[in-house]
Design an enzyme around this catalytic site. Structure first.
Site, PDB file in Angstrom:
ATOM      1  N   SER A 105       0.850  -1.198   0.000  1.00 57.87           N
ATOM      2  CA  SER A 105       0.000   0.000   0.000  1.00 57.87           C
ATOM      3  C   SER A 105       0.876   1.236   0.000  1.00 57.87           C
ATOM      4  O   SER A 105       2.013   1.213   0.504  1.00 57.87           O
ATOM      5  CB  SER A 105      -0.890   0.012   1.252  1.00 57.87           C
ATOM      6  OG  SER A 105      -1.533   1.266   1.407  1.00 57.87           O
ATOM      7  N   TYR A 127      -1.197  -0.592  10.244  1.00 59.18           N
ATOM      8  CA  TYR A 127      -1.336  -0.912   8.824  1.00 59.18           C
ATOM      9  C   TYR A 127      -0.106  -0.468   8.031  1.00 59.18           C
ATOM     10  O   TYR A 127       0.430  -1.222   7.208  1.00 59.18           O
ATOM     11  CB  TYR A 127      -2.594  -0.232   8.286  1.00 59.18           C
ATOM     12  CG  TYR A 127      -2.956  -0.590   6.869  1.00 59.18           C
ATOM     13  CD1 TYR A 127      -3.517  -1.833   6.570  1.00 59.18           C
ATOM     14  CD2 TYR A 127      -2.769   0.323   5.829  1.00 59.18           C
ATOM     15  CE1 TYR A 127      -3.881  -2.157   5.263  1.00 59.18           C
ATOM     16  CE2 TYR A 127      -3.128   0.010   4.523  1.00 59.18           C
ATOM     17  CZ  TYR A 127      -3.676  -1.239   4.252  1.00 59.18           C
ATOM     18  OH  TYR A 127      -4.028  -1.551   2.957  1.00 59.18           O
TER      19      TYR A 127
END
Length: 250
Positions: A149, A162
């Site tokens: 990501s 995350y």
């Protein structure tokens, strides 16, 4: 998507996708099936969604193996690999896609918020890659794509867990690419920007679009096309991180 030598029958190529019942994972499953791969994919709990993906793959004339498995559980992650190899006798592609979020500010983050995200996103990639490494090394071919990501590149407030998991995926990608290259196995990562999945449903779209030069969110198909490029056309690409973000991080 077949290969063979001597008098042996041509053999279809096989792709394994973790978290393949929805979002980016589903997009990857469908794109790979349309390109001629037989598919094994894992799903966490939504059997009806998995059944729909299975039907879609069969429309393209490919064989499909749905497996309910928790990516964060090493035994279940290995089970996915074992079942795929037992059925098809080879694994040519692994897409490590399974991932979760537990967003909150650092000072409010509970141990479980941290551990569940790290175990699923980072641990799941490790278990899956370890599971296919020997298979691909013996084949002297294979392509592994890790879905990271942009959060792992530039960070994002409220996503310490995350971002850490996705940054770890990038480091892992580069290290393992160096380990496996001599055996013809390539390892790359894709860093999606904001993609229209259930993870982005609650985000403020108008504000996001102000920062995206292409003025739209990405789709699972945008990511799937990049996966397909890496595994079918990227024979001289390994250890790379491709940002698919509409220009968000330029």
């Amino acid at each position: 998507m077949a290969e063979g030598n001597g008098n042996s029958a041509p053999q279809k190529k096989v792709a394994v996708v973790t978290g393949g019942s929805r979002g980016i994972g589903r997009g990857c499953v469908v794109a790979l099936a349309e390109a001629g791969f037989d598919i094994a994919f894992s799903y966490a709990s939504n059997k009806s969604a998995a059944d729909e993906v299975e039907k879609t793959v069969k429309v393209f004339g490919q064989d499909v193996l749905p497996v309910q498995a928790d990516a964060s559980n090493p035994l279940e992650a290995q089970m996915l690999i074992d079942k795929a190899f037992e059925k098809y006798g080879r694994i040519d592609v692994l897409v490590n896609n399974a991932g979760i979020t537990r967003d909150t500010l650092l000072v409010r983050m509970k141990d479980d918020d941290w551990e569940s995200v790290i175990d699923t996103n980072l641990g799941g990639m490790f278990y899956g890659t370890r599971g296919v490494a020997k298979i691909m090394m013996k084949q002297r071919s294979g392509s592994i794509v890790n879905i990271s990501s942009i959060s792992g590149i530039y960070g994002n407030a409220g996503q310490a867990n995350y971002a850490a998991s996705k940054a770890g995926m990038i480091g892992f990608t580069k290290a393992v690419a160096k380990e496996l290259a001599a055996r013809g196995v390539r390892v790359n990562a894709i860093a999606p920007g904001f993609i229209t999945t259930d993870m982005t449903d609650d985000l403020p779209m108008e504000k996001l679009l102000e920062h995206i030069p292409l003025k739209r969110l990405g789709t699972p198909e945008d990511i799937a096309k990049t996966v397909l490029f890496l595994v079918t056309c990227g024979d001289y690409i390994t250890g790379q991180v491709i940002q698919v973000d509409g220009g968000l991080v330029v």
